[in-house]
Design a protein around this motif. Structure first.
Motif: not given
Length: 97
Positions: A63-89
């Motif tokens: 499942e998508w896992e959400w993360h928050e990265t703070r670059h400054a006190p008022a600036a947050a960056h939301l991003w998500a990651g998920i493990p994937v597998r190549p799919t056959p054609p």
């Protein structure tokens, strides 16, 4: 244990949502897709369609896992990651498409 590639989704400097797959290739050469919008956030179905178009699918049970990265006190960056597998054609009429 097998190490799987990871797909990530976040916003670019322009504010639009982008999804890319981290591979052994340099980041600028990694497969990716710009959704071309800042709102609404891409749905799980849209993310799955884009992953499929890039030749990947979510790893079993992942499942998508959400993360928050703070670059400054008022600036947050939301991003998500998920493990994937190549799919056959896809096979159409007995040959790979």
């Amino acid at each position: 244990m097998e190490s799987l590639p990871q797909a990530r989704m976040g916003t670019q400097a322009s504010g639009t949502w982008v999804l890319y797959v981290l591979t052994d290739a340099p980041l600028l050469e990694s497969p990716g897709h710009d959704f071309g919008r800042s709102a609404p956030m891409p749905t799980p179905e849209e993310r799955a369609q884009v992953l499929a178009s890039l030749g990947y699918g979510a790893a079993d049970g992942a499942e998508w896992e959400w993360h928050e990265t703070r670059h400054a006190p008022a600036a947050a960056h939301l991003w998500a990651g998920i493990p994937v597998r190549p799919t056959p054609p896809a096979v159409i009429g007995g040959s790979a498409a």
